[in-house]
Scaffold this motif. Structure first.
Motif, short mmCIF file in Angstrom:
data_model
loop_
_atom_site.label_atom_id
_atom_site.label_comp_id
_atom_site.label_asym_id
_atom_site.label_seq_id
_atom_site.Cartn_x
_atom_site.Cartn_y
_atom_site.Cartn_z
N LEU B 55 29.60 0.06 -15.01
CA LEU B 55 29.12 1.43 -15.19
C LEU B 55 28.71 1.63 -16.63
O LEU B 55 27.90 2.49 -16.96
CB LEU B 55 30.21 2.44 -14.83
CG LEU B 55 30.69 2.43 -13.39
CD1 LEU B 55 31.82 3.43 -13.21
CD2 LEU B 55 29.55 2.74 -12.44
N ASP B 56 29.30 0.85 -17.52
CA ASP B 56 29.02 1.00 -18.95
C ASP B 56 28.52 -0.34 -19.48
O ASP B 56 28.80 -1.40 -18.92
CB ASP B 56 30.32 1.42 -19.66
CG ASP B 56 30.02 2.30 -20.87
OD1 ASP B 56 28.83 2.39 -21.24
OD2 ASP B 56 30.97 2.87 -21.42
N LYS B 76 19.16 -2.16 -12.39
CA LYS B 76 19.09 -2.07 -10.94
C LYS B 76 19.89 -3.17 -10.26
O LYS B 76 20.59 -2.94 -9.28
CB LYS B 76 17.62 -2.14 -10.52
CG LYS B 76 17.37 -1.60 -9.14
CD LYS B 76 15.89 -1.46 -8.86
CE LYS B 76 15.71 -1.36 -7.36
NZ LYS B 76 14.29 -1.45 -7.01
N TYR B 82 27.51 -4.12 -8.23
CA TYR B 82 28.77 -3.39 -8.08
C TYR B 82 28.81 -2.64 -6.76
O TYR B 82 29.86 -2.45 -6.16
CB TYR B 82 29.08 -2.50 -9.29
CG TYR B 82 28.32 -1.21 -9.48
CD1 TYR B 82 27.51 -1.04 -10.59
CD2 TYR B 82 28.46 -0.13 -8.60
CE1 TYR B 82 26.83 0.14 -10.81
CE2 TYR B 82 27.78 1.05 -8.81
CZ TYR B 82 26.97 1.19 -9.92
OH TYR B 82 26.30 2.34 -10.13
N LYS B 83 27.62 -2.26 -6.29
CA LYS B 83 27.57 -1.61 -4.98
C LYS B 83 28.14 -2.53 -3.92
O LYS B 83 28.85 -2.14 -3.02
CB LYS B 83 26.10 -1.30 -4.69
CG LYS B 83 25.85 -0.46 -3.49
CD LYS B 83 24.52 0.29 -3.66
CE LYS B 83 23.40 -0.42 -2.94
NZ LYS B 83 22.10 0.27 -3.09
#
Ligand SMILES: Nc1ncnc2c1ncn2[C@@H]1O[C@H](COP(=O)(O)OP(=O)(O)O)[C@@H](O)[C@H]1O
Ligand SMILES: [Mg+2]
Lengths: 816, 220
Positions: B55-56, B76, B82-83
């Motif tokens: 996320l970071d 992307k 991570y999705k």
């Protein structure tokens, strides 16, 4: 996915009821205006679209150029029709026709009489070749081939021959104007589509002679143009238009008016496409003599702009509120992104939400639209209705409108939202940075500029209208009325009798006969000749015909010289403008001048004071007043004027007596008493409708803008609740807190005011050029509209800030 | 090996000064591990977790996740990664307030483009497994904190991630509720899910197989 998004969208709409409400109302006002105005525009664009080969149909019209300016006439000189009938290269069909009226039509078999027949033309078979009608009976090819033949529209046939089959109408005889028998040779269906060709009676051109009308086959009046003499053609091929135009130019040159007073002028023949006829072409003429409405491109454009601005205001509201709200939705976006949502999906979701709100607004506006349309009904053509919104094109239009508005208003907020980084949201860093503040302020300023421009314009247009309607025109308009005498079935004896009877009525004074009232929309003018230093000079002069009471009735003073000696003497009383036009430094010196009209020499015996002959949009023109001396069989007298006196309680009784007198003389004709002040008011019908439209646009613009402001205030104050709490604990009082909260918004309204002043000034300067007499664009109008706007804004802001400032700090500081 | 951090640095510039949030972090995580990150407030625990969760971003160093070089990937691709493999559990649950329990569970599946019928089955399964079938039509606001966190964990688990990242998952819960959540993690870990959690509680940290201590952005 879609279903899911819709569901979420719906719930978040419900969750933010106030914001959703403001959004929906703002958008629906814009959409509603767009729909109503769209329907109006569509109406005017849907005339005569259905004719076969309509793009190849043209009308030839005349344009006159002189040093006084350009004028147009929708007709042409009659011999031009003959030239075209004889054949012009590139022309496939030549269809001339003449607007006409009949004063009486009788179906003697059924003992039926019909009076004042309008909407009729004289045409030949080419007319029906050019315009395709559905033939219910009769032979299209020959129906108008000979004298004494008429084709009726179905509606007309049903009136003339009640309960008769259309096939049986053909062959029947009607008697026109008391003595002319005419055979019905055909019945056509009235056009179902919208058309300016709303003729119901088609007399054969070959009957022109019998009806004392100009005959195409013999007329050589190249220099007389009547607006009813219509020449339509179908060109063989659009590429040959130039060829036809050159032929027209050559014909115009060949038949130029060589009279001394006209030798400097030009007459042009111009091709006008069928599609432009409804818009009056370049000069805004009515489509035909019997038309009641001419569409104005400039009016339609202004309407479209009003709609556009109201829509933009709604969109601005939306962008404003939603990007402000974005912060409160940031958490949701962050979570969605950690769950795997892509940017695109976020954008799609929010556009979906916008789409729902916009659709909701569209539904609301469908209900509001009839109410809005109602407000404009007075000055719109009666054929306009909102039914078109439910036609396939209308629905398509609405859907497109919804999509465009959704994208326009939803894209930016969606874009802002989609850019949130989940990590910053989850860290809770977000609340500090408030991007898009500048955009929101800009949008708010934009909204208030629009609203303010509307306010100032409305006030100034209203001021100008008040000025022109109340300015002294130089004639008495209160308590003056007149009746127009019937133009057929009339004799000089009848006129005299009515005049005598009206003179006997006690309540009336200054009874006079005349042609037109001193101020009206109908003008007669003629070329008067005079001699100056031995040279022959010409002066275009408006002529009024009236008896020797006329000036007294209208309270127009004679400045020098004298009134004419009697009602039928060949003498002129002229106005000051005439004297100046002739070059007299001292107007009174005009008295004694000899004027030449045809072969007669007529002296100017008096000078009357200038007055406005028309609306104050135009200047005072040279004018001469004269009596009824032309000849007995063609009298200029067609109206009787009178003063109703100061006692208004007596007016209705006096008018009743006038009506009784009329009934005694003209038992078969209807009487219509016209009041001079109403005639003057009628000059400004268009301006009144402008004011009406502006009032509505202004109200709606203010409403939308204030709702936007309210939304912004709610949002901002909510974010500052804690700060307010702290300040309060530190001892700030209510007034200080209110001031603190209001300052920012008032500044925006102030900036908007500063921006709107020059815009409004410029627009009104442009508009007021249409008037010869202008009110001053006073500074106090600008100031008061600015102050008014600030007060309204303050009221809106105040409701909210007051509440916020009043919140108990214990409450606002408790959490966290 | 599930993931590997080599010499990770993260900093922000403030007033001409470079402030390090993460300093030279080296970490290898095998599949099936249960790691607890500890340290005082402001020591960079959340930052590290967010870097691991992609996320970071970070400023220097290498990060490999399942043979992919995260530091070379476009945003992307990282999001796709991570999705696919990571589930997040937050201290303040972060459930979507407008959605019911059932719909919250369904959300990640929608973003992963599962078919409607599959989603139904998976959601039903998860509701069953966490014994919250009776709550499926309630909104988050109608649940207790412990229940909300249960839903949060169920949501993180629903698409079978390899790794669960939990930032103080019990921080807002009372001790009994916290214990239940930890038991649940333990059970999940036994089933093969890798777990990295941030916690302040020694007791909770004990559930893990390894403890990482952070101080001022540095592992000690
Ligand atoms: N974007 C940023 N800019 C500046 N400082 C930051 C930023 N993100 C985090 N920090 C700081 O980094 C330190 C570590 O934060 P965080 O990882 O949230 O600590 P914790 O261990 O409490 O979870 C804190 O001092 C925080 O203020
Ligand atoms: Mg933390």
């Amino acid at each position: 996915m879609i279903l899911n998004n819709l569901k979420i969208a719906w719930r978040s709409i419900l969750k933010n009821k106030l914001f959703s409400f403001i959004n929906v109302i703002g958008l629906s006002i814009g959409l509603c205006a767009a729909m109503v105005i769209g329907a109006i525009v569509y109406y005017d664009f849907s005339f005569d679209k259905f004719h076969t080969d309509g793009d190849r149909i043209y009308r030839i019209v005349s344009v006159f150029k002189s040093k006084e300016g350009e004028f147009s006439n929708r007709g042409v000189a009659v011999p031009l029709m003959r030239t075209f009938q004889e054949g012009v290269a590139g022309v496939e069909v030549t269809a001339p026709f003449m607007n006409t009226t009949f004063y009486k039509v009788q179906n003697r078999e059924a003992n039926l009489d019909f009076k004042d027949i309008e909407n009729s033309i004289m045409a030949d078979d080419a007319y029906f070749e050019l315009f395709q009608y559905e033939w219910l009976a009769g032979d299209k090819a020959t129906a108008l081939s000979g004298p004494g033949q008429v084709v009726l529209s179905q509606k007309k046939a049903e009136i003339y021959f009640p309960h008769t089959q259309m096939a049986n109408v053909v062959g029947r005889t009607l008697v026109y104007n008391d003595s002319i028998p005419v055979k019905v040779t055909g019945v056509v269906a009235d056009f179902k589509e919208k058309s300016d060709l709303n003729f119901t009676e088609f007399m054969s051109m070959a009957s022109a002679k019998i009806f004392d009308e100009q005959d195409i086959t013999t007329s050589d009046q190249w220099n007389s143009t009547s607006s009813g003499d219509q020449l339509f053609i179908k060109v063989a091929d659009l590429s040959r238009l130039n060829e036809i135009q050159s032929r027209l130019d050559a014909l115009a040159l060949e038949h130029k008016n060589m009279e001394p007073w006209a030798v400097d002028d030009d007459r042009l023949f111009v091709l006008q496409p069928l599609s432009e006829i409804h818009f009056g072409g370049k000069y805004g003429d009515f489509p035909f003599n019997n038309s009641e409405h001419v569409a104005s491109m400039s009016v339609l454009k202004s309407l479209a702009f009003v709609a556009l601005f109201l829509l933009l205001l709604g969109c601005a509201n939306f962008i404003n509120l939603n990007s402000a709200q974005a912060l409160t939705r940031a958490k949701e976006i962050g979570i969605r992104k950690t769950l795997g949502s892509s940017k695109k999906q976020v954008v799609r979701q929010f556009l979906g939400e916008t789409l729902i709100l916009t659709s909701l607004a569209a539904v609301v506006s469908l209900f509001l639209a009839p109410l809005l349309l109602q407000q404009f009904m007075d000055f719109l053509p009666s054929g306009i209705n909102l039914g078109v919104l439910f036609s396939p094109q209308g629905i398509l239009g609405i859907v497109l409108l919804i999509l465009v508005v959704s994208i326009l208003s939803g894209f930016y907020p969606a874009f802002v939202l989609s850019r949130f980084k989940p990590v910053s949201v989850l860290k809770g860093q977000f609340v500090k940075g408030d991007k898009g503040v500048r955009l929101r302020k800009t949008l708010t300023v934009f909204q208030f500029v629009v609203a303010q421009v509307f306010v100032i314009s409305t006030m100034l247009v209203g001021k100008q209208l008040y000025y022109v309607m109340n300015k002294d025109m130089g004639i008495k308009t209160d308590a003056i009325a007149y009746v127009n005498l019937p133009w057929n079935n009339n004799t000089e004896q009848k006129k005299e009798r009515l005049l005598e009877r009206i003179k006997e009525i006690k309540g009336l004074s200054n009874v006079s006969w005349a042609n037109n009232p001193p101020a009206s929309n109908s003008v007669s003018s003629t070329m008067l000749t005079y001699f100056q230093d031995g040279a022959e000079m010409h002066q275009e002069t408006e002529i009024l015909w009236g008896d020797i009471n006329y000036l007294k009735t209208y309270n127009i003073p004679i400045l020098s010289g004298r009134e004419r000696l009697n009602d039928s003497i060949q003498e002129y009383v002229v106005n000051e403008a005439f004297a100046k036009a002739l070059g007299f430094q001292e107007p009174s010196e005009v008295v004694g001048t000899m004027l030449k009209l045809d072969t007669m020499n007529i002296p100017v015996v008096g000078l009357m004071k200038d007055f406005n002959q028309r609306s104050l949009k135009s200047d005072i023109r040279p004018l001469a007043l004269t009596g009824n001396w032309k000849n007995r069989s063609f009298s200029m007298i067609n109206s009787i004027h009178f003063d109703l006196g100061n006692n208004s309680e007596q007016w209705s009784e006096s008018i009743e007596q006038v009506e009784n007198a009329w009934a005694a003389v003209y038992p078969d004709e209807e009487v219509k008493v016209k009041f001079m002040d109403e005639i003057v008011q009628g000059f400004y019908r268009k301006e009144k409708s402008t004011v009406q439209l502006l009032k509505w646009a202004t109200g709606l613009a203010i409403l939308i803008s204030c709702m936007g402001l309210l939304g912004l205030v709610v949002y901002t104050t909510e974010r500052r609740i804690k700060e307010i709490g702290v300040r309060k604990v530190l001892g700030a009082n209510l007034a200080q807190l209110n001031m603190l909260l209001c300052k920012e918004f008032l500044l925006l309204v102030g900036i908007a005011f500063v921006l709107s002043v020059p815009i409004a000034w410029y627009l009104i300067e442009e508009w007021i050029q249409g008037f010869a007499y202008k009110t001053t664009l006073s500074w106090w109008v600008f100031m008061s509209s600015g102050v008014g706007m600030v007060l309204v804004a303050l009221a809106v802001i105040g409701t909210r800030t007051y509440r916020t400032a009043n919140i108990n700090p214990v409450e606002s500081l408790r959490s966290e | 090996m599930l993931l590997q951090l080599n010499n990770i640095f993260k900093w922000v510039n403030s007033g001409g000064q470079r402030i390090f949030l993460l300093k030279d972090i080296n970490l290898e995580v095998e599949e099936g591990e249960f790691i607890s990150i500890m340290g005082p407030s402001g020591s960079g625990k959340s930052t590290l977790l967010n870097v691991i969760g992609m996320l970071d971003t970070f400023d220097e160093g290498e990060y490999n996740f399942l043979e992919e070089s995260v530091h070379d990937l476009k945003e992307k691709h990282r999001a796709n990664l991570y999705k696919e493999y990571i589930g997040f559990v937050f201290q303040s649950y972060h459930l979507l307030d407008e959605l019911t329990v059932q719909e919250n569970l369904e959300m990640p599946l929608i973003y992963k483009k599962f078919k409607g019928s599959e989603r139904k089955a998976m959601v039903a399964d998860m509701l069953d497994r966490f014994s919250i079938v009776g709550k499926k039509d309630l909104f988050p606001a109608q649940l207790s904190g412990g229940q909300q966190q249960l839903v949060g964990i169920a949501r993180a688990l629903i698409s079978n991630p390899k790794l669960i990242l939990a930032d103080e998952p019990t921080g807002n819960l009372n001790s009994k509720q916290g214990e239940e959540i930890m038991e649940l993690f333990k059970q999940l870990n036994d089933e093969g899910v890798t777990i990295i959690q941030v916690t302040h509680s020694e007791k909770n940290a004990e559930y893990g197989s390894r403890i990482i201590n952070l101080l001022d952005g540095r592992m000690i």
